[in-house]
Design a protein around this motif. Structure first.
Motif, PDB file in Angstrom:
ATOM      1  N   THR A 129      20.719 -32.035   1.201  1.00  0.00           N
ATOM      2  CA  THR A 129      21.311 -31.561  -0.133  1.00  0.00           C
ATOM      3  C   THR A 129      20.190 -30.565  -0.090  1.00  0.00           C
ATOM      4  OG1 THR A 129      22.466 -33.348  -0.740  1.00  0.00           O
ATOM      5  CG2 THR A 129      22.232 -31.895  -2.632  1.00  0.00           C
ATOM      6  N   GLU A 130      20.341 -29.146  -0.708  1.00  0.00           N
ATOM      7  CA  GLU A 130      18.899 -28.354  -0.989  1.00  0.00           C
ATOM      8  C   GLU A 130      20.100 -26.903  -1.767  1.00  0.00           C
ATOM      9  OE1 GLU A 130      18.935 -26.786   2.636  1.00  0.00           O
ATOM     10  OE2 GLU A 130      20.552 -25.480   2.653  1.00  0.00           O
ATOM     11  N   PRO A 131      19.425 -26.246  -3.099  1.00  0.00           N
ATOM     12  CA  PRO A 131      19.704 -25.069  -3.776  1.00  0.00           C
ATOM     13  C   PRO A 131      20.366 -24.464  -3.294  1.00  0.00           C
ATOM     14  CG  PRO A 131      16.744 -25.802  -3.373  1.00  0.00           C
ATOM     15  CD  PRO A 131      17.374 -26.842  -2.395  1.00  0.00           C
ATOM     16  N   SER A 132      21.049 -23.671  -4.191  1.00  0.00           N
ATOM     17  CA  SER A 132      22.104 -23.065  -3.623  1.00  0.00           C
ATOM     18  C   SER A 132      21.620 -21.684  -4.231  1.00  0.00           C
ATOM     19  CB  SER A 132      23.861 -22.520  -4.468  1.00  0.00           C
ATOM     20  OG  SER A 132      24.324 -24.358  -3.959  1.00  0.00           O
ATOM     21  N   ASP A 144      10.145 -20.908  -4.448  1.00  0.00           N
ATOM     22  CA  ASP A 144      11.038 -21.090  -3.193  1.00  0.00           C
ATOM     23  C   ASP A 144      10.800 -19.771  -2.682  1.00  0.00           C
ATOM     24  OD1 ASP A 144      13.520 -22.742  -1.609  1.00  0.00           O
ATOM     25  OD2 ASP A 144      14.210 -20.965  -2.551  1.00  0.00           O
ATOM     26  N   ALA A 145      11.206 -18.524  -3.365  1.00  0.00           N
ATOM     27  CA  ALA A 145      11.132 -17.371  -3.271  1.00  0.00           C
ATOM     28  C   ALA A 145       9.529 -16.859  -1.723  1.00  0.00           C
ATOM     29  CB  ALA A 145      11.185 -16.162  -3.830  1.00  0.00           C
ATOM     30  N   SER A 146       8.311 -17.850  -2.602  1.00  0.00           N
ATOM     31  CA  SER A 146       7.263 -17.730  -1.761  1.00  0.00           C
ATOM     32  C   SER A 146       6.627 -18.244  -1.163  1.00  0.00           C
ATOM     33  CB  SER A 146       5.824 -17.121  -3.162  1.00  0.00           C
ATOM     34  OG  SER A 146       6.280 -18.210  -3.790  1.00  0.00           O
ATOM     35  N   ARG A 147       7.575 -19.186  -0.424  1.00  0.00           N
ATOM     36  CA  ARG A 147       6.878 -19.920   0.005  1.00  0.00           C
ATOM     37  C   ARG A 147       6.168 -20.373   1.209  1.00  0.00           C
ATOM     38  NH1 ARG A 147      12.861 -22.593   0.602  1.00  0.00           N
ATOM     39  NH2 ARG A 147      13.229 -21.437   1.586  1.00  0.00           N
ATOM     40  N   ASN A 148       6.678 -18.782   1.848  1.00  0.00           N
ATOM     41  CA  ASN A 148       6.291 -19.119   3.491  1.00  0.00           C
ATOM     42  C   ASN A 148       4.337 -17.922   2.940  1.00  0.00           C
ATOM     43  OD1 ASN A 148       6.274 -15.533   2.331  1.00  0.00           O
ATOM     44  ND2 ASN A 148       7.177 -14.865   3.819  1.00  0.00           N
ATOM     45  N   GLY A 149       3.826 -18.089   1.875  1.00  0.00           N
ATOM     46  CA  GLY A 149       2.688 -17.885   1.446  1.00  0.00           C
ATOM     47  C   GLY A 149       2.411 -16.128   1.484  1.00  0.00           C
ATOM     48  N   LYS A 150       3.090 -15.166   2.378  1.00  0.00           N
ATOM     49  CA  LYS A 150       2.923 -14.126   2.377  1.00  0.00           C
ATOM     50  C   LYS A 150       2.855 -12.842   0.743  1.00  0.00           C
ATOM     51  CE  LYS A 150       4.635 -13.839   6.772  1.00  0.00           C
ATOM     52  NZ  LYS A 150       5.487 -13.105   7.277  1.00  0.00           N
ATOM     53  N   TYR A 151       2.433 -13.498  -0.481  1.00  0.00           N
ATOM     54  CA  TYR A 151       2.655 -13.372  -1.516  1.00  0.00           C
ATOM     55  C   TYR A 151       1.750 -13.422  -2.701  1.00  0.00           C
ATOM     56  CZ  TYR A 151       7.500 -12.767  -0.786  1.00  0.00           C
ATOM     57  OH  TYR A 151       8.937 -12.223  -0.472  1.00  0.00           O
ATOM     58  N   ARG A 152       1.218 -12.415  -3.046  1.00  0.00           N
ATOM     59  CA  ARG A 152       0.151 -13.158  -4.299  1.00  0.00           C
ATOM     60  C   ARG A 152       0.555 -12.661  -5.745  1.00  0.00           C
ATOM     61  NH1 ARG A 152      -1.342  -7.248  -6.054  1.00  0.00           N
ATOM     62  NH2 ARG A 152      -0.932  -5.825  -5.171  1.00  0.00           N
ATOM     63  N   PHE A 168      17.537   2.079  -1.910  1.00  0.00           N
ATOM     64  CA  PHE A 168      18.858   1.607  -1.952  1.00  0.00           C
ATOM     65  C   PHE A 168      19.087   1.156  -3.326  1.00  0.00           C
ATOM     66  CE2 PHE A 168      15.548  -0.430   0.650  1.00  0.00           C
ATOM     67  CZ  PHE A 168      15.343  -1.692   0.276  1.00  0.00           C
ATOM     68  N   PRO A 169      20.316  -0.086  -3.099  1.00  0.00           N
ATOM     69  CA  PRO A 169      20.199  -1.021  -3.964  1.00  0.00           C
ATOM     70  C   PRO A 169      19.623  -2.658  -4.356  1.00  0.00           C
ATOM     71  CG  PRO A 169      22.483  -0.296  -3.387  1.00  0.00           C
ATOM     72  CD  PRO A 169      21.158   1.079  -2.847  1.00  0.00           C
ATOM     73  N   LEU A 170      19.612  -2.607  -4.823  1.00  0.00           N
ATOM     74  CA  LEU A 170      18.567  -4.417  -5.283  1.00  0.00           C
ATOM     75  C   LEU A 170      19.516  -4.907  -4.462  1.00  0.00           C
ATOM     76  CD1 LEU A 170      17.327  -3.723  -9.349  1.00  0.00           C
ATOM     77  CD2 LEU A 170      15.830  -3.074  -6.661  1.00  0.00           C
ATOM     78  N   GLU A 171      18.747  -5.898  -4.095  1.00  0.00           N
ATOM     79  CA  GLU A 171      19.279  -6.883  -3.691  1.00  0.00           C
ATOM     80  C   GLU A 171      18.372  -8.025  -4.199  1.00  0.00           C
ATOM     81  OE1 GLU A 171      18.478  -9.527   0.427  1.00  0.00           O
ATOM     82  OE2 GLU A 171      20.326  -8.038   1.057  1.00  0.00           O
ATOM     83  N   VAL A 172      19.507  -8.567  -4.862  1.00  0.00           N
ATOM     84  CA  VAL A 172      18.504  -9.709  -6.381  1.00  0.00           C
ATOM     85  C   VAL A 172      18.941 -11.110  -5.885  1.00  0.00           C
ATOM     86  CG1 VAL A 172      19.238 -10.052  -8.047  1.00  0.00           C
ATOM     87  CG2 VAL A 172      19.045  -8.163  -8.173  1.00  0.00           C
ATOM     88  N   ARG A 173      18.483 -11.862  -5.576  1.00  0.00           N
ATOM     89  CA  ARG A 173      19.137 -13.246  -4.349  1.00  0.00           C
ATOM     90  C   ARG A 173      18.305 -13.458  -6.529  1.00  0.00           C
ATOM     91  NH1 ARG A 173      15.753 -14.347  -0.691  1.00  0.00           N
ATOM     92  NH2 ARG A 173      13.932 -15.651  -1.969  1.00  0.00           N
ATOM     93  N   TYR A 174      19.595 -14.857  -6.283  1.00  0.00           N
ATOM     94  CA  TYR A 174      19.532 -15.958  -7.023  1.00  0.00           C
ATOM     95  C   TYR A 174      19.604 -17.192  -7.258  1.00  0.00           C
ATOM     96  CZ  TYR A 174      20.369 -12.835 -12.085  1.00  0.00           C
ATOM     97  OH  TYR A 174      19.956 -11.687 -12.402  1.00  0.00           O
ATOM     98  N   ILE A 175      18.769 -17.879  -7.583  1.00  0.00           N
ATOM     99  CA  ILE A 175      18.961 -19.732  -6.885  1.00  0.00           C
ATOM    100  C   ILE A 175      19.157 -21.177  -7.799  1.00  0.00           C
ATOM    101  CG2 ILE A 175      16.142 -20.317  -7.996  1.00  0.00           C
ATOM    102  CD1 ILE A 175      15.831 -21.883  -4.853  1.00  0.00           C
ATOM    103  N   SER A 176      20.634 -21.755  -7.790  1.00  0.00           N
ATOM    104  CA  SER A 176      20.297 -22.576  -8.439  1.00  0.00           C
ATOM    105  C   SER A 176      20.049 -24.240  -8.211  1.00  0.00           C
ATOM    106  CB  SER A 176      21.899 -22.965  -8.336  1.00  0.00           C
ATOM    107  OG  SER A 176      22.392 -23.879  -9.705  1.00  0.00           O
ATOM    108  N   ALA A 186      14.427 -13.587  -6.626  1.00  0.00           N
ATOM    109  CA  ALA A 186      13.687 -12.685  -5.752  1.00  0.00           C
ATOM    110  C   ALA A 186      14.602 -11.659  -5.820  1.00  0.00           C
ATOM    111  CB  ALA A 186      13.328 -13.161  -3.810  1.00  0.00           C
ATOM    112  N   VAL A 187      13.534  -9.771  -5.571  1.00  0.00           N
ATOM    113  CA  VAL A 187      13.831  -9.992  -5.461  1.00  0.00           C
ATOM    114  C   VAL A 187      13.341  -8.160  -4.485  1.00  0.00           C
ATOM    115  CG1 VAL A 187      14.835  -7.193  -7.127  1.00  0.00           C
ATOM    116  CG2 VAL A 187      14.524  -8.974  -7.870  1.00  0.00           C
TER     117      VAL A 187
END
Length: 173
Positions: free
Chosen positions: A78-81, A147-155, A53-61, A115-116
């Motif tokens: 106030t938080e990042p977009s 930011d994308a890995s803040r839930n701790g489920k990534y290596r 399926f198409p990639l869902e790419v998330r950018y942060i600012s 994130a992707v």
């Protein structure tokens, strides 16, 4: 009692309208700089009955922040977009599909890759049984920042990442 309910309702409506005016429109256009680094995504399609399926790419600012009202105490937060774009996978040869993702999205908000999400989905389930309809897709989320890995489920991985999980159909009645 009716007057109090009406007053509460009007107050909530006014509060909601005020909350909407706090957020300014964020410029979500991206324009990767010429010197950006790229992430190459390659998916080997496991079956003629599936496709990536198409990639869902998330950018942060952190430049263009958004503001919202906390539902807890009414304070302004106030938080990042975030800017989510969809990038289609291109079939290269046979069962290999590829896409390129810019690590720096650029633009006036200085978007950076966060994130992707990628994966495969069934497009036909005829080989699994009569009258079956493809369901949801399966995939993986790749985090590129804290930011994308803040839930701790990534290596953490350095260099190329090769995933080769086996996908099995799940049939529900």
């Amino acid at each position: 009692m009716y007057k109090k309910t009406r007053m509460l309702f009007l107050s909530l409506m006014l509060f909601s309208a005020t909350g909407c005016s706090l957020s300014r429109t964020v410029n979500k256009t991206s324009s990767p700089p010429a010197d950006t680094k790229w992430v190459n995504i390659e998916v080997k399609n496991p079956s003629q009955y599936t496709k990536p399926f198409p990639l869902e790419v998330r950018y942060i600012s952190y430049e263009c922040k958004k503001r919202r009202i906390s539902g807890f105490d009414g304070s302004v937060i106030t938080e990042p977009s975030y800017n989510v774009i969809v990038i289609p996978m291109q079939q290269e040869s046979g069962d290999t599909w590829k896409a390129k993702v810019a690590k720096t999205g650029g633009g006036s908000c200085k978007w950076t890759l966060s994130a992707v999400n990628l994966g495969i989905e069934y497009i036909d389930a005829i080989h699994l049984g009569k009258g079956l309809v493809p369901g949801t897709a399966v995939g993986v989320a790749l985090a590129f920042d804290n930011d994308a890995s803040r839930n701790g489920k990534y290596r953490s991985v350095q260099g190329d990442l090769k995933l080769s999980p086996k996908y099995y159909p799940y049939i529900t009645e």
